[in-house]
Design a protein around this motif. Structure first.
Motif, PDB file in Angstrom:
ATOM      1  N   TYR A 178      -4.736   1.125 -19.170  1.00 28.87           N
ATOM      2  CA  TYR A 178      -4.725   2.510 -18.689  1.00 28.87           C
ATOM      3  C   TYR A 178      -5.688   2.696 -17.509  1.00 28.87           C
ATOM      4  CZ  TYR A 178      -1.940   4.030 -22.692  1.00 28.87           C
ATOM      5  OH  TYR A 178      -0.934   4.211 -23.606  1.00 28.87           O
ATOM      6  N   ARG A 179      -6.855   2.056 -17.579  1.00 25.24           N
ATOM      7  CA  ARG A 179      -7.845   2.173 -16.505  1.00 25.24           C
ATOM      8  C   ARG A 179      -7.281   1.592 -15.201  1.00 25.24           C
ATOM      9  NH1 ARG A 179     -11.888   1.024 -19.220  1.00 25.24           N
ATOM     10  NH2 ARG A 179     -11.663  -1.226 -19.229  1.00 25.24           N
ATOM     11  N   ILE A 180      -6.643   0.420 -15.291  1.00 28.95           N
ATOM     12  CA  ILE A 180      -6.052  -0.212 -14.105  1.00 28.95           C
ATOM     13  C   ILE A 180      -4.948   0.665 -13.529  1.00 28.95           C
ATOM     14  CG2 ILE A 180      -4.630  -2.179 -13.343  1.00 28.95           C
ATOM     15  CD1 ILE A 180      -6.322  -3.868 -15.389  1.00 28.95           C
ATOM     16  N   LEU A 181      -4.098   1.202 -14.402  1.00 27.34           N
ATOM     17  CA  LEU A 181      -3.010   2.064 -13.936  1.00 27.34           C
ATOM     18  C   LEU A 181      -3.544   3.341 -13.290  1.00 27.34           C
ATOM     19  CD1 LEU A 181      -0.505   1.634 -16.914  1.00 27.34           C
ATOM     20  CD2 LEU A 181      -0.365   0.593 -14.626  1.00 27.34           C
ATOM     21  N   ARG A 182      -4.597   3.925 -13.905  1.00 28.08           N
ATOM     22  CA  ARG A 182      -5.192   5.152 -13.356  1.00 28.08           C
ATOM     23  C   ARG A 182      -5.828   4.871 -11.992  1.00 28.08           C
ATOM     24  NH1 ARG A 182      -8.835   6.059 -17.007  1.00 28.08           N
ATOM     25  NH2 ARG A 182     -10.551   5.271 -15.771  1.00 28.08           N
ATOM     26  N   GLN A 183      -6.560   3.746 -11.883  1.00 27.51           N
ATOM     27  CA  GLN A 183      -7.195   3.407 -10.606  1.00 27.51           C
ATOM     28  C   GLN A 183      -6.139   3.164  -9.532  1.00 27.51           C
ATOM     29  OE1 GLN A 183      -9.643   0.087 -11.783  1.00 27.51           O
ATOM     30  NE2 GLN A 183     -11.340   1.393 -12.423  1.00 27.51           N
ATOM     31  N   HIS A 184      -5.049   2.507  -9.904  1.00 27.48           N
ATOM     32  CA  HIS A 184      -3.978   2.266  -8.949  1.00 27.48           C
ATOM     33  C   HIS A 184      -3.375   3.585  -8.475  1.00 27.48           C
ATOM     34  CE1 HIS A 184      -0.647   0.276  -6.970  1.00 27.48           C
ATOM     35  NE2 HIS A 184       0.205   1.041  -7.638  1.00 27.48           N
ATOM     36  N   GLN A 185      -3.156   4.499  -9.414  1.00 29.14           N
ATOM     37  CA  GLN A 185      -2.585   5.804  -9.078  1.00 29.14           C
ATOM     38  C   GLN A 185      -3.532   6.587  -8.160  1.00 29.14           C
ATOM     39  OE1 GLN A 185      -1.879   8.339 -12.473  1.00 29.14           O
ATOM     40  NE2 GLN A 185      -0.409   9.593 -11.339  1.00 29.14           N
ATOM     41  N   GLU A 186      -4.841   6.535  -8.446  1.00 28.46           N
ATOM     42  CA  GLU A 186      -5.828   7.223  -7.600  1.00 28.46           C
ATOM     43  C   GLU A 186      -5.843   6.644  -6.180  1.00 28.46           C
ATOM     44  OE1 GLU A 186      -9.457   6.828  -9.820  1.00 28.46           O
ATOM     45  OE2 GLU A 186      -8.882   8.376 -11.271  1.00 28.46           O
ATOM     46  N   GLN A 187      -5.714   5.325  -6.097  1.00 31.01           N
ATOM     47  CA  GLN A 187      -5.669   4.669  -4.779  1.00 31.01           C
ATOM     48  C   GLN A 187      -4.422   5.092  -4.006  1.00 31.01           C
ATOM     49  OE1 GLN A 187      -5.898   0.500  -5.703  1.00 31.01           O
ATOM     50  NE2 GLN A 187      -8.134   0.530  -5.903  1.00 31.01           N
ATOM     51  N   GLN A 188      -3.297   5.222  -4.717  1.00 24.12           N
ATOM     52  CA  GLN A 188      -2.038   5.637  -4.086  1.00 24.12           C
ATOM     53  C   GLN A 188      -2.144   7.070  -3.553  1.00 24.12           C
ATOM     54  OE1 GLN A 188       0.679   3.701  -3.493  1.00 24.12           O
ATOM     55  NE2 GLN A 188      -0.535   2.012  -4.316  1.00 24.12           N
ATOM     56  N   GLN A 189      -2.809   7.938  -4.326  1.00 28.07           N
ATOM     57  CA  GLN A 189      -2.934   9.347  -3.947  1.00 28.07           C
ATOM     58  C   GLN A 189      -3.879   9.527  -2.772  1.00 28.07           C
ATOM     59  OE1 GLN A 189      -4.106  11.263  -7.581  1.00 28.07           O
ATOM     60  NE2 GLN A 189      -1.996  11.358  -8.362  1.00 28.07           N
TER      61      GLN A 189
END
Length: 191
Positions: A178-189
Motif C-alpha cells: 500500500y505504501r509503494i502504491l500510495r507513493q507512486h500515486q503521489e508521484q503521478q499527481q
C-alpha cells in the motif's frame, strides 16, 4: 532434585544449547528444561515458567551462566525470589555460586548487578559505534527490502493483482504494498 535450565536467544545457537545441556548433565541435573527464545520478556519463556511451576522445597535450579536465566538485575532478583518462595535454591555453574548459603546469596546479588552494568556499558558502546559509523557515512542500516521491489509491485498491480496477492508473491507486508502504491500515486499527481 537438581533441575537444569538451558537457553539460547535464537535457534541459530544450537551448539551453545548443546554445550549447556552437556554441562548441566555433568553437574548432576536430573531434569533439564531447555528453550531457544530471547530473555527480553520473562513471560515469553514457557519452559522457564514450567520449571518454576514444578519446583518443590529442597530443589536446586542449575544454570550454566546467569545471563541464561535473566537479562537484568531486576528480572534476576525476581526469578530468584520465585525460586526461594518455593523453598528451592539456585546454583550457577560458571561462578561456582550457590544461593543456599549466606555468602552465595550476597555474591549472587553483586554479580547480578555487575552483569547488568556490563550489559548497559556494551549497549552504550554499541550506540556510540553506530553513531560514529553513521557520521563517517559507513553505516546505512538495514537495506529496505520492500522498496527494492517497488517496480515489481507496480507491475503486478498493473496486471490486476490485489495487495494481499502481491504481498504474498513478493514476500513483503501488505502495508509495504500500500505504501509503494500510495507513493507512486503521489508521484503521478505531482508530475
Amino acid at each position: 532434585m537438581q533441575i537444569g535450565y538451558a537457553r539460547t536467544s535464537t535457534t541459530d545457537q544450537q551448539a551453545g544449547l548443546e554445550a549447556q545441556l552437556q554441562e548441566l548433565q555433568q553437574a548432576g541435573a536430573e531434569q533439564v528444561y531447555q528453550e531457544q527464545v530471547s530473555a527480553k520478556e520473562s513471560d515469553s519463556r514457557p519452559q522457564l515458567q514450567a520449571l518454576l511451576k514444578q519446583l518443590r522445597a529442597g530443589d536446586v535450579v542449575v544454570v550454566c551462566k546467569l545471563d541464561r536465566l535473566a537479562r537484568s538485575t531486576a528480572d534476576l532478583l525476581q526469578l530468584h525470589q520465585k525460586i526461594e518462595d518455593k523453598g528451592a535454591t539456585l546454583r550457577v555453574l560458571n561462578l561456582n555460586l550457590d544461593t543456599s548459603t549466606p555468602t552465595g546469596r550476597l555474591l549472587f546479588t553483586m554479580v547480578g548487578s555487575i552483569a547488568q552494568f556490563e550489559r548497559e556499558l556494551m549497549l552504550e558502546r554499541q550506540k556510540e559505534g553506530i553513531a560514529a559509523a553513521k557520521a563517517a557515512g559507513k553505516y546505512k542500516g538495514r537495506k529496505p527490502t520492500a522498496r527494492a521491489k517497488a517496480d515489481r509491485v507496480l507491475e503486478l498491480k498493473e496486471a490486476g493483482k490485489g495487495a494481499t496477492e502481491i504481498a504474498r508473491e513478493l514476500d513483503i507486508g501488505r502495508a509495504s504494498v500500500y505504501r509503494i502504491l500510495r507513493q507512486h500515486q503521489e508521484q503521478q499527481q505531482s508530475a
